[in-house]
Every structure is written in structure tokens, then in C-alpha cells.
Design a protein around this motif. Structure first.
Motif, short mmCIF file in Angstrom:
data_model
loop_
_atom_site.label_atom_id
_atom_site.label_comp_id
_atom_site.label_asym_id
_atom_site.label_seq_id
_atom_site.Cartn_x
_atom_site.Cartn_y
_atom_site.Cartn_z
N GLU A 144 0.91 -0.98 -0.08
CA GLU A 144 0.01 0.11 -0.16
C GLU A 144 0.85 1.13 0.02
OE1 GLU A 144 -3.28 2.14 2.91
OE2 GLU A 144 -2.80 0.00 2.93
N LYS A 198 1.12 3.97 -3.16
CA LYS A 198 0.49 5.13 -2.96
C LYS A 198 1.34 6.20 -3.47
CE LYS A 198 -1.60 7.89 0.67
NZ LYS A 198 -2.11 8.11 2.23
N LYS A 205 -9.20 6.06 -0.79
CA LYS A 205 -9.26 4.55 -0.86
C LYS A 205 -9.66 3.94 -2.12
CE LYS A 205 -10.66 0.22 1.50
NZ LYS A 205 -11.07 -0.29 0.31
N MET A 233 -7.06 4.36 -4.43
CA MET A 233 -6.06 3.29 -4.43
C MET A 233 -6.57 2.09 -4.92
SD MET A 233 -3.15 4.19 -2.57
CE MET A 233 -2.61 2.60 -1.68
N THR A 265 -3.85 0.57 -7.97
CA THR A 265 -2.94 -0.36 -7.53
C THR A 265 -2.82 -1.34 -8.53
OG1 THR A 265 -3.29 0.05 -5.13
CG2 THR A 265 -2.34 -1.92 -5.57
#
Length: 353
Positions: free
Chosen positions: A187, A191, A204, A207, A211
Motif C-alpha cells: 500500500e 501510494k 481508498k 488506491m 494499485t
């Protein structure tokens, strides 16, 4: 014979003999002692290579290290050997005990194929948990050979080795971190990357969206980089295909032939496999509608293999001495390496002819 050549000869020996080496003692005799000999140590002189040295530790008595390498009567390396098929990580604790009671600065754990070099870079007189250097005889690289030279009898300099070992340790740690992040980004790392390309607030949901893109970008970058290196190192120039020996192909048929990047990658892998067997200028490709042919001497009657990548499943077809074909199902291009021996054997038929 220079150092690199002696290692390559040994590596070839290991590859050919390993299946006949059944015991740990045979591994020592056939693989490990010749390795020490290639480093310039007199394996017949117990003042340089001492077998079965006592390494008693605490209440453990009768503990012996397989070999102690000495220079000027001082121990410099402890060598703990296992059978060539052994998982070395399971035997690290044994070397750790021996290292603790020895004056040698370096400990080596080996199965005759892989050599893991340890030191006490973290805490004096306590062997590090991870090796600072590792070499695999079946996957020799010039950078590894250069590092290994530092352990040769006539070049041994403990200060130089330790200075480069510290640097190498952190380089390896960085490489391992990058490799792990490319497979499964943390994470924190994801980020950091997202912030370099996304101007909004990294929530979130952002993300969750980005990701997988970070992971995919790493994969694409790695594939592109490897392909570029393969093309530049193996095929600075792919020989032009002379189709004069073949029947004429209509323009309609030609328009249906599409040479894909995957087929070219397969071609480069085949050339890499054959690079030590034949002049690569003699290995060319010729694409067709139903398969991608890799030929010897640009002769359609001398097929090395055919790549069948256009259907749902992928196959590579190899040929025996009588041109009988055998199809091998592959899941990825790396599976081509599994049939290296067959490809080399096929080219061998044409060379003999």
C-alpha cells in the motif's frame, strides 16, 4: 585457461554429471573440490584446504566443517557442503554454529551448484542471516564471475571483499524489494507511485483503482526491458529471409500473415538457447498462416521448430532426425527453455549432415 573459462568448463561438467551424483560425498568430490581448485587453491594440500576441521560449539562435541580454506596458515573460508539437490536454506543454522567458533571471516554454504557467501556485516563475529553474495554455476553471469574472482588465491584481499560486500548486500536488498513490489505492490509503495501520476487526493477508492495499474505497469516495463535487451544482445540484425527456394505465395495469402510480438519473442528465446551451439546468423524465421517456422540455414527442409501460437492453446513443434514432428504444449514462453536439449539436438543433426 583463464578463470572464467575454468568456471564454464566446471559448469558444463556439473550439468552433465549431476544426475549421476547420488551422495553428499560424491558432490564434494565431483563439484566442490574442483570449484575450490578453480579458485586457485591446492586441494591436495591440507595447509590450504583442510577437510573435517573440528568446530565444537558449546555442549555440541564432534562438530566438523567439511572444508576450511586457509591462506598463510590463517582460515579465511568455511565450506559446508550438501548434496546437489538439497535445499540450502534448511542447513544455514549448521554453518552459523561453525562460523561462531571459527576465525574465518567468510562462510560458504553450497550444494556444488549454488554457493552462498556469508560474513558478519551486521554484528561482529556473528554470521549474517542472509548471504551477501550468491552464485549459481548453471546460471553464470559476468558480474558474478567478477565478484568471485576476489576470492581467488592470488587476488584475495579481505578489506576489498568486505568493502564491496557491504555495498553488494544493500544492492541485493534493494533489488529484492523492487522485485517484491513488482509482483505485489504494498500500500505504501503503490501510494507513492500513484502520487507521481495522479493530481487528486489519493483516497481508498483511488488506491483500489490504481494499485492494479501499478502492478500491470511493472509487468509491462519488465517485459519491454527484457525484450529490448534480448533483441539488442542476441539479434542485432535478423537475417533477411530468402524465399527463392519456396513456391510463390499469393499477395492474398501474404496479407493474412501477421508476425506477432509473441512469435518474435519465441524466436529470440530459441536463438538464445542455440547461441553456444551454432552461429546465430544460421537461425532464421519464416512466418506462415498456420505456424511460425524457425529454420536452419534458411532452408525449409531443415526446420528447427515451429511455433503454433495462433490458436487457443500454444504449442511448439520439434523435429527428430527423420523430420517427424512432436508438439509440446506450453503455458508461457519460458516453457521453451524446458525443451532446450531437443532444440540443440535438432541443430546437431544438421551440423553433422
Amino acid at each position: 585457461m583463464d578463470f572464467k573459462d575454468s568456471l564454464l568448463v566446471l559448469a558444463d561438467r556439473v550439468a552433465k554429471l549431476k544426475n549421476d551424483v547420488k551422495t553428499e560425498e560424491a558432490t564434494k568430490t565431483s563439484f566442490v573440490l574442483p570449484f575450490l581448485q578453480s579458485l586457485g587453491y591446492d586441494i591436495f594440500n591440507p595447509a590450504e584446504v583442510t577437510p573435517e576441521c573440528d568446530c565444537d560449539y558449546g555442549t555440541k562435541k564432534g562438530e566438523k566443517i567439511d572444508y576450511t580454506v586457509r591462506l598463510n596458515n590463517e582460515p579465511i573460508m568455511l565450506i559446508e557442503c550438501k548434496h546437489w539437490s538439497a535445499d540450502l536454506d534448511k542447513h544455514k543454522a549448521q554453518l552459523f554454529r561453525y562460523y561462531h567458533v571459527s576465525q574465518a571471516k567468510f562462510g560458504v554454504l553450497t550444494n556444488g551448484i549454488t554457493y552462498k557467501f556469508f560474513a558478519d556485516l551486521e554484528t561482529p563475529n556473528k554470521m549474517d542471516d542472509k548471504p551477501f553474495f550468491e552464485i549459481n554455476l548453471l546460471d553464470l553471469r559476468d558480474s558474478h564471475i567478477d565478484k568471485l574472482k576476489e576470492f581467488c588465491h592470488d587476488q584475495y584481499d579481505i578489506n576489498r571483499i568486505l568493502n564491496s560486500a557491504t555495498e553488494l548486500k544493500y544492492i541485493n536488498a534493494i533489488k529484492a524489494y523492487i522485485s517484491a513490489q513488482s509482483i505485489e505492490p504494498s500500500e505504501e509503495f503503490a501510494k507513492f507511485i500513484i502520487k507521481q501520476v495522479y493530481n487528486g487526493i489519493v483516497t481508498k477508492s483511488v488506491m483500489d483503482e490504481f494499485t492494479p495499474m501499478v502492478k500491470r505497469a511493472f509487468q509491462l516495463f519488465t517485459n519491454d526491458y527484457v525484450n529490448k535487451r534480448l533483441k539488442s544482445a542476441i539479434t542485432p540484425e535478423v537475417p533477411a529471409v530468402d524465399i527463392s527456394t519456396e513456391s510463390e505465395t499469393s499477395s492474398t495469402e501474404e496479407s493474412k500473415i501477421v508476425t506477432t510480438e509473441e512469435e518474435l519473442q519465441g524466436f529470440y528465446i530459441v536463438r538464445a538457447i542455440l547461441c553456444n551451439t551454432v552461429d546465430l546468423q544460421r537461425v532464421v524465421y519464416r512466418d506462415a498462416q498456420s505456424y511460425f517456422a524457425i529454420l536452419f540455414d534458411n532452408n525449409n527442409r531443415k526446420p528447427i521448430c515451429r511455433l503454433h501460437f495462433n490458436g487457443g492453446k500454444k504449442y511448439i513443434e520439434t523435429f527428430d532426425e527423420n523430420k517427424n514432428g512432436t508438439k509440446h504444449l506450453i503455458e508461457s514462453l519460458n516453457d521453451i527453455y524446458k525443451i532446450s536439449d531437443i532444440l540443440i539436438q535438432t541443430v546437431g543433426y544438421y551440423l553433422k549432415a
